[in-house]
Design a protein around this motif. Structure first.
Motif, short mmCIF file in Angstrom:
data_model
loop_
_atom_site.label_atom_id
_atom_site.label_comp_id
_atom_site.label_asym_id
_atom_site.label_seq_id
_atom_site.Cartn_x
_atom_site.Cartn_y
_atom_site.Cartn_z
N THR A 120 17.52 61.80 -63.88
CA THR A 120 17.56 63.10 -64.57
C THR A 120 16.30 63.32 -65.40
O THR A 120 15.58 62.39 -65.74
CB THR A 120 18.77 63.20 -65.52
N SER A 127 23.34 63.21 -68.74
CA SER A 127 22.35 62.28 -68.17
C SER A 127 23.01 60.95 -67.85
O SER A 127 22.78 60.37 -66.78
CB SER A 127 21.20 62.04 -69.13
N VAL A 135 18.55 68.67 -66.58
CA VAL A 135 19.66 69.07 -67.44
C VAL A 135 19.09 69.88 -68.61
O VAL A 135 18.23 69.40 -69.35
CB VAL A 135 20.38 67.81 -67.99
N LYS A 194 14.91 64.65 -59.04
CA LYS A 194 15.75 64.51 -60.23
C LYS A 194 16.65 65.72 -60.41
O LYS A 194 16.43 66.76 -59.79
CB LYS A 194 14.83 64.44 -61.46
N ILE A 195 17.60 65.54 -61.30
CA ILE A 195 18.42 66.67 -61.72
C ILE A 195 17.96 67.05 -63.12
O ILE A 195 17.88 66.19 -64.00
CB ILE A 195 19.91 66.31 -61.69
N THR A 217 15.37 66.14 -68.87
CA THR A 217 16.10 67.06 -69.75
C THR A 217 15.16 68.06 -70.41
O THR A 217 13.96 67.80 -70.56
CB THR A 217 16.85 66.30 -70.88
N LEU A 255 25.40 61.39 -64.85
CA LEU A 255 24.63 61.54 -63.60
C LEU A 255 23.97 60.22 -63.22
O LEU A 255 23.88 59.88 -62.05
CB LEU A 255 23.58 62.66 -63.75
#
Ligand code: FE2
Length: 341
Positions: free
Chosen positions: A32, A22, A10, A7-8, A34, A25
């Protein structure tokens, strides 16, 4: 876990920005997670760093700010690229963070295209870093293998040399290899690590290599040695150190080899050290060496029976030998007799 499955993360204190990022992306095909401030982010990264491919992190946040997240990741998980989110007014700070280890920065407000490009670059950078670290691990492993092959062949050559020297004399034939064999049984019995066991075996195999420098007449002299001759015999541990010193991979076992004629009560040679000051592995070799010398035929006497030699070892407990080693030797000897029937 594949990089594509990650995942990324944030990190931004403004909910709106977290949502925009989010969603954007998500459209670009990334999953994502968070965090609403630096503290939450550090906690998440600490527990679940394997899940994150890239981190996008706001700089200015209340409580724990972005620079602390950058610092934490640079120190603990430098493989994860961090993209700094910043306003135009904070550009200088963003550059400072790149110096601290951040991958790049993105100014607010940002365009989706810009976001897509920077994330792609970060992922490529990460893939390269992973490849590089795999290659480094492979190289380290390969160097370890080659070094160990090389070291083994040196040991084998020295072992062959020792055998050749011992072969000349029927009384010492096979002595060093037998001492190494007894020492390896002792190592197993005592529960030494694989590394220590190997060191002990090397030291046992090489313990008399210094005798190369002592004349055969003295070594094989039947009957009592004169004081001068005995002094020459006593010089062999020192000679060992000189002979083996150039082999850097053996340097750590030299103190063991040098001390194999020390006695637990401090009356041995070459340094007259006592008790725990004698390296532990040297104390093991002393017992194995003495046992083999007693049970071998010598020019000046008949060999002792295993039981009689063991009795001698027992009676030397606390004087010549470390009592703990004697106990272990008696145990090992029992096993040895069982094995060889
Ligand atoms: Fe010796």
């Amino acid at each position: 876990m594949d990089l594509n499955d990650k995942k990324i993360l944030v990190v931004d204190d403004e909910q709106e920005i977290r949502e925009v990022l989010s969603t954007a992306l998500g459209h670009l095909g990334y999953e994502t997670a968070t965090a609403a401030d630096g503290g939450e982010a550090i906690d998440l990264i600490d527990r679940r760093h394997r899940e994150f491919a890239v981190i996008i992190c706001d700089l200015k946040m209340p409580r724990v700010s972005g620079d602390q997240v950058v610092d934490f990741v640079a120190r603990n998980h430098p493989i994860i690229p961090i993209i700094i989110l910043t306003g135009f007014a904070q550009l200088d700070m963003a550059l400072d963070h790149i110096r601290m280890g951040a991958f790049d920065y993105m100014t607010k407000p940002f365009k989706i295209k810009e976001l897509a490009l920077i994330v792609q670059r970060a992922l490529r950078y990460r893939a390269l870093k992973e490849e590089q670290s795999r290659y480094q691990e492979y190289l380290v492993e390969r160097i370890r293998e080659v070094t160990s092959e090389l070291n083994n062949s040196v040991i084998q050559s020295v072992g062959a040399l020792i055998m050749a020297i011992e072969e000349k004399d029927i009384y010492t034939r096979g002595h060093s290899h037998r001492v190494a064999f007894y020492a390896s049984l002792m190592a197993e019995n005592i529960g030494l690590s694989v590394e220590d066991k190997k060191n002990l075996e090397y030291a046992a195999l090489l313990h008399d290599v210094g005798k190369i420098g002592i004349s055969d007449q003295i070594l094989n002299k039947p009957g009592r040695l004169t004081n001068v001759e005995y002094e020459i015999i006593k010089s062999h541990p020192g000679k060992e150190v000189k002979i083996l010193e150039p082999l850097s991979f053996l340097r750590h076992i030299l103190p063991i080899i040098e001390a194999h004629h020390e006695r637990f009560d401090g009356t041995g040679y070459p340094n007259g050290v006592a008790g725990e000051d004698i390296p532990f592995m040297a104390r093991i070799i002393t017992a194995c060496d003495a046992y083999d010398a007693m049970t071998s035929d010598r020019s000046y006497r008949e060999p002792l029976s295993p039981a009689a030699a063991l009795e001698e070892i027992r009676s030397g407990s606390g004087t010549q030998f470390d009592p703990r080693i004697v106990t272990a030797f008696i145990d090992t000897h029992r096993q040895l007799l069982r094995e060889i029937g």
